[in-house]
Write a protein that holds these residues in place. Structure first.
Motif, PDB file in Angstrom:
ATOM      1  N   LEU A 228       4.593   6.019  10.007  1.00 15.41           N
ATOM      2  CA  LEU A 228       4.740   5.780   8.416  1.00 15.41           C
ATOM      3  C   LEU A 228       3.808   6.994   7.797  1.00 15.41           C
ATOM      4  CD1 LEU A 228       3.486   2.128   8.219  1.00 15.41           C
ATOM      5  CD2 LEU A 228       5.853   3.131   8.645  1.00 15.41           C
ATOM      6  N   GLU A 229       4.587   7.769   6.857  1.00 12.55           N
ATOM      7  CA  GLU A 229       4.259   8.953   6.378  1.00 12.55           C
ATOM      8  C   GLU A 229       4.354   8.862   4.722  1.00 12.55           C
ATOM      9  OE1 GLU A 229       7.129  12.003   7.747  1.00 12.55           O
ATOM     10  OE2 GLU A 229       5.918  12.114   9.544  1.00 12.55           O
ATOM     11  N   SER A 230       3.294   9.645   3.997  1.00  9.25           N
ATOM     12  CA  SER A 230       3.178   9.656   2.550  1.00  9.25           C
ATOM     13  C   SER A 230       3.239  11.099   2.238  1.00  9.25           C
ATOM     14  CB  SER A 230       2.008   8.993   2.276  1.00  9.25           C
ATOM     15  OG  SER A 230       2.012   7.570   2.431  1.00  9.25           O
ATOM     16  N   HIS A 231       3.354  11.209   0.878  1.00 10.74           N
ATOM     17  CA  HIS A 231       3.404  12.793   0.460  1.00 10.74           C
ATOM     18  C   HIS A 231       2.081  13.238   0.474  1.00 10.74           C
ATOM     19  CE1 HIS A 231       7.540  12.441  -1.080  1.00 10.74           C
ATOM     20  NE2 HIS A 231       7.085  11.607  -1.756  1.00 10.74           N
ATOM     21  N   ASN A 232       0.919  12.572   0.388  1.00 10.68           N
ATOM     22  CA  ASN A 232      -0.340  13.243   0.242  1.00 10.68           C
ATOM     23  C   ASN A 232      -1.485  12.405   0.910  1.00 10.68           C
ATOM     24  OD1 ASN A 232      -0.356  11.149  -1.743  1.00 10.68           O
ATOM     25  ND2 ASN A 232      -1.199  12.455  -3.191  1.00 10.68           N
ATOM     26  N   ALA A 233      -1.065  11.553   1.952  1.00 14.50           N
ATOM     27  CA  ALA A 233      -2.090  10.963   3.016  1.00 14.50           C
ATOM     28  C   ALA A 233      -1.556  11.114   4.362  1.00 14.50           C
ATOM     29  CB  ALA A 233      -1.710   9.448   2.491  1.00 14.50           C
ATOM     30  N   ALA A 234      -2.737  10.966   5.071  1.00 10.74           N
ATOM     31  CA  ALA A 234      -2.474  11.122   6.654  1.00 10.74           C
ATOM     32  C   ALA A 234      -1.423  10.281   7.244  1.00 10.74           C
ATOM     33  CB  ALA A 234      -3.841  10.905   7.295  1.00 10.74           C
ATOM     34  N   PRO A 235      -0.596  10.503   7.824  1.00 12.49           N
ATOM     35  CA  PRO A 235       0.320   9.653   8.462  1.00 12.49           C
ATOM     36  C   PRO A 235      -0.112   8.514   9.456  1.00 12.49           C
ATOM     37  CG  PRO A 235       0.607  11.644   9.717  1.00 12.49           C
ATOM     38  CD  PRO A 235      -0.422  12.003   8.400  1.00 12.49           C
TER      39      PRO A 235
ATOM     40  N   GLY B 284      -0.007  -7.083  10.381  1.00 13.08           N
ATOM     41  CA  GLY B 284      -0.033  -7.886   9.184  1.00 13.08           C
ATOM     42  C   GLY B 284      -0.091  -6.807   7.839  1.00 13.08           C
ATOM     43  N   HIS B 285      -0.446  -5.658   8.062  1.00 14.35           N
ATOM     44  CA  HIS B 285      -0.485  -4.734   6.908  1.00 14.35           C
ATOM     45  C   HIS B 285       0.791  -4.344   6.428  1.00 14.35           C
ATOM     46  CE1 HIS B 285      -4.010  -4.222   9.449  1.00 14.35           C
ATOM     47  NE2 HIS B 285      -4.593  -3.756   8.449  1.00 14.35           N
ATOM     48  N   ARG B 286       0.534  -4.249   4.990  1.00 15.87           N
ATOM     49  CA  ARG B 286       1.712  -3.894   4.303  1.00 15.87           C
ATOM     50  C   ARG B 286       1.829  -2.489   3.595  1.00 15.87           C
ATOM     51  NH1 ARG B 286       0.962  -9.069   2.103  1.00 15.87           N
ATOM     52  NH2 ARG B 286       0.310  -8.277  -0.073  1.00 15.87           N
ATOM     53  N   TYR B 287       2.916  -1.755   3.743  1.00 11.78           N
ATOM     54  CA  TYR B 287       2.899  -0.418   3.148  1.00 11.78           C
ATOM     55  C   TYR B 287       4.157  -0.077   2.558  1.00 11.78           C
ATOM     56  CZ  TYR B 287      -1.229   0.435   6.456  1.00 11.78           C
ATOM     57  OH  TYR B 287      -2.152   0.484   7.226  1.00 11.78           O
ATOM     58  N   LEU B 288       4.068   0.751   1.728  1.00  9.42           N
ATOM     59  CA  LEU B 288       5.362   1.668   1.038  1.00  9.42           C
ATOM     60  C   LEU B 288       5.345   2.796   1.628  1.00  9.42           C
ATOM     61  CD1 LEU B 288       7.879   1.447  -0.921  1.00  9.42           C
ATOM     62  CD2 LEU B 288       6.146   1.907  -2.778  1.00  9.42           C
ATOM     63  N   LYS B 289       6.180   3.247   2.811  1.00  8.59           N
ATOM     64  CA  LYS B 289       5.942   4.579   3.269  1.00  8.59           C
ATOM     65  C   LYS B 289       7.210   4.929   3.670  1.00  8.59           C
ATOM     66  CE  LYS B 289       1.368   4.776   3.786  1.00  8.59           C
ATOM     67  NZ  LYS B 289       0.577   5.907   3.114  1.00  8.59           N
ATOM     68  N   ARG B 290       7.332   6.351   4.118  1.00 13.56           N
ATOM     69  CA  ARG B 290       8.430   6.919   4.607  1.00 13.56           C
ATOM     70  C   ARG B 290       8.468   6.699   6.124  1.00 13.56           C
ATOM     71  NH1 ARG B 290       9.458  12.066   6.853  1.00 13.56           N
ATOM     72  NH2 ARG B 290      11.555  12.674   6.996  1.00 13.56           N
TER      73      ARG B 290
ATOM     74  N   GLY C  17       0.853  -1.096  -0.093  1.00 19.01           N
ATOM     75  CA  GLY C  17       0.027  -0.060   0.051  1.00 19.01           C
ATOM     76  C   GLY C  17       0.904   1.202  -0.146  1.00 19.01           C
ATOM     77  N   ALA C  18       0.615   2.265  -1.143  1.00 18.14           N
ATOM     78  CA  ALA C  18       0.921   3.370  -1.049  1.00 18.14           C
ATOM     79  C   ALA C  18      -0.108   4.338  -0.920  1.00 18.14           C
ATOM     80  CB  ALA C  18       2.102   3.849  -2.332  1.00 18.14           C
ATOM     81  N   GLY C  19      -0.733   4.546  -0.125  1.00 16.75           N
ATOM     82  CA  GLY C  19      -2.019   4.926  -0.027  1.00 16.75           C
ATOM     83  C   GLY C  19      -3.390   4.148   0.329  1.00 16.75           C
ATOM     84  N   ALA C  20      -3.363   2.977  -0.714  1.00 14.48           N
ATOM     85  CA  ALA C  20      -4.246   2.039  -0.381  1.00 14.48           C
ATOM     86  C   ALA C  20      -3.920   1.007   0.947  1.00 14.48           C
ATOM     87  CB  ALA C  20      -4.553   1.009  -1.575  1.00 14.48           C
ATOM     88  N   GLU C  21      -4.797   0.511   1.673  1.00 16.09           N
ATOM     89  CA  GLU C  21      -4.405  -0.336   2.889  1.00 16.09           C
ATOM     90  C   GLU C  21      -4.544  -1.817   2.448  1.00 16.09           C
ATOM     91  OE1 GLU C  21      -7.043  -1.036   6.482  1.00 16.09           O
ATOM     92  OE2 GLU C  21      -5.279   0.353   7.353  1.00 16.09           O
ATOM     93  N   ILE C  22      -3.340  -2.535   2.809  1.00 11.73           N
ATOM     94  CA  ILE C  22      -3.516  -3.895   2.417  1.00 11.73           C
ATOM     95  C   ILE C  22      -3.642  -4.859   3.514  1.00 11.73           C
ATOM     96  CG2 ILE C  22      -2.151  -5.747   0.856  1.00 11.73           C
ATOM     97  CD1 ILE C  22      -3.078  -3.309  -0.568  1.00 11.73           C
ATOM     98  N   THR C  23      -4.500  -5.360   3.912  1.00 12.64           N
ATOM     99  CA  THR C  23      -4.812  -6.020   5.303  1.00 12.64           C
ATOM    100  C   THR C  23      -4.375  -7.531   4.902  1.00 12.64           C
ATOM    101  OG1 THR C  23      -7.194  -6.722   4.710  1.00 12.64           O
ATOM    102  CG2 THR C  23      -6.760  -4.593   5.489  1.00 12.64           C
ATOM    103  N   PRO C  24      -4.333  -8.087   6.097  1.00  9.55           N
ATOM    104  CA  PRO C  24      -3.756  -9.382   6.064  1.00  9.55           C
ATOM    105  C   PRO C  24      -4.631 -10.638   5.352  1.00  9.55           C
ATOM    106  CG  PRO C  24      -3.530  -8.764   8.152  1.00  9.55           C
ATOM    107  CD  PRO C  24      -4.119  -7.629   7.359  1.00  9.55           C
ATOM    108  N   ASP C  25      -6.187 -10.095   5.374  1.00 11.15           N
ATOM    109  CA  ASP C  25      -7.056 -10.924   4.678  1.00 11.15           C
ATOM    110  C   ASP C  25      -7.347 -10.611   3.346  1.00 11.15           C
ATOM    111  OD1 ASP C  25      -7.733 -12.010   7.187  1.00 11.15           O
ATOM    112  OD2 ASP C  25      -8.959 -10.734   7.910  1.00 11.15           O
ATOM    113  N   ASP C  26      -6.722  -9.726   2.763  1.00  7.16           N
ATOM    114  CA  ASP C  26      -6.893  -9.338   1.222  1.00  7.16           C
ATOM    115  C   ASP C  26      -6.128 -10.283   0.176  1.00  7.16           C
ATOM    116  OD1 ASP C  26      -8.080  -7.052   1.705  1.00  7.16           O
ATOM    117  OD2 ASP C  26      -6.502  -5.536   1.404  1.00  7.16           O
ATOM    118  N   GLU C  27      -5.186 -10.759   0.770  1.00 12.14           N
ATOM    119  CA  GLU C  27      -4.368 -12.028  -0.213  1.00 12.14           C
ATOM    120  C   GLU C  27      -3.974 -13.084   0.530  1.00 12.14           C
ATOM    121  OE1 GLU C  27      -2.211  -8.625  -3.250  1.00 12.14           O
ATOM    122  OE2 GLU C  27      -1.391  -9.623  -1.407  1.00 12.14           O
TER     123      GLU C  27
END
Length: 254
Positions: free
Chosen positions: A207-214, A189-195, A115-125
Motif C-alpha cells: 500500500l503506497e502513498s505520495h508522501n508516506a512510507a509504503p 482490520g486496518h482501513r486505508y486509502l492507498k495505491r 487512513g490516508a496517512g493516519a492509521e485507523i485501527t480496529p479499536d479506533d471506532e
C-alpha cells in the motif's frame, strides 16, 4: 459542491462508474463485507447473439472459466468487465445488468474514517451496521453506497484530511485496482486509502502513498474503488431533524 471522479481508469470507465454503482450496490453489514452474487444478462445476450462461451472469451480476452463464473453469478461484474462485454455484444453497458428495483437518496452513511496517512485501527471506532452518521449530498446516492471520512494527507494532492470518499459496499478483487488508489480493509482490520500494488509474496499487496512510507506485504479482506469525492468543508452531518425533513420531502415527491 465539487464532485470528482478520480482518474483511476480511462474516460469510458469513469463515465460508467456511477451507472455501475447505481445498478448493483446492495445492502449488507459493513463489518461482514457481504459479496452476494448479483444478477446479469450475460448468458441471455450471448445466446441472443448466437455465440459460444468460447467466442465470448475470445472477444473479451477473459478465460472461458471466468466468463462462465460471471454468467452464472458466481462473480460480480466490475466496471472494467462491463465495458468488455458491452463491446463484445455491441450494447450499452446498462443492458448487461438485470432489471431490478433500486432507490436513491441524497444521503449516504459514513462508515468511519479511512487512513490516508493516519492509521485507523480496529479499536479506533465501533461502527454500527448503519454507520457512524449520515451526510447530505447534492446528488443522488444509490441505496447501498457507503462513505468514509479521510484522515491524514499522505494521498495529497488528490485527497485531503476531512474529505469524504464514496465507494461501493460491494467489494471487488484487489487485482482490479492494481496501480490505482482504493479503499481497503486489511486482514488485521486496518482501513486505508492507498495505491494498491502487488506484494512480494503471493496473496499480499503493498500500500503506497505520495508522501508516506509504503506498507509492505499485507493481506486484504476488502477492496473498493473510489467513485466520487466530496471535498472537506463541502459536506455536513445530517441531524435527525434534517433527516426527517428530507424524508418527508422525498416521500411527498414520490
Amino acid at each position: 459542491m465539487e464532485v470528482k471522479l478520480p482518474n483511476r481508469q480511462n474516460s469510458v470507465n469513469a463515465n460508467f462508474a456511477y451507472l455501475a454503482l447505481e445498478r448493483f450496490c446492495h445492502t449488507g453489514k459493513f463489518g461482514e463485507m457481504e459479496t452476494q452474487p448479483l444478477p446479469n444478462r450475460l448468458k441471455e445476450l450471448r445466446e441472443e447473439n448466437d455465440m459460444t462461451i468460447e467466442k465470448v472469451a475470445e472477444l473479451t480476452g477473459l478465460s472461458v472459466s471466468y466468463v462462465w463464473r460471471l454468467e452464472s453469478g458466481a462473480r460480480n461484474l466490475s466496471v472494467k468487465n462491463m465495458n468488455l462485454f458491452a463491446h463484445a455484444f455491441k450494447v450499452a453497458p446498462e443492458e448487461l445488468l438485470a432489471k431490478r428495483e433500486h432507490t436513491a437518496s441524497n444521503t449516504v452513511p459514513v462508515m468511519g474514517r479511512i487512513g490516508a496517512g493516519a492509521e485507523i485501527t480496529p479499536d479506533d471506532e465501533q461502527v454500527p451496521p448503519e454507520g457512524l452518521y449520515e451526510i447530505e449530498t447534492m446528488f443522488p446516492v444509490p441505496e447501498g453506497a457507503i462513505a468514509f471520512e479521510v484522515a491524514g494527507d499522505s494521498m495529497w494532492p488528490r485527497y485531503d484530511d476531512g474529505d469524504i470518499v464514496i465507494c461501493w459496499r460491494q467489494g471487488i478483487i484487489a487485482e482490479e485496482v492494481l496501480g490505482w488508489e482504493a479503499a481497503v480493509k486489511t486482514a488485521t482490520g486496518h482501513r486505508y486509502l492507498k495505491r494498491v500494488v502487488r506484494g512480494a509474496e503471493k496473496g499480499t499487496y503493498d500500500l503506497e502513498s505520495h508522501n508516506a512510507a509504503p506498507i509492505r506485504g499485507v493481506r486484504l479482506d476488502w477492496v473498493a474503488s473510489i467513485q466520487s469525492v466530496i471535498r472537506s468543508g463541502q459536506w455536513r452531518k445530517l441531524s435527525e431533524a434534517a433527516r426527517s425533513t428530507l424524508v418527508r420531502k422525498m416521500t411527498a415527491a414520490e
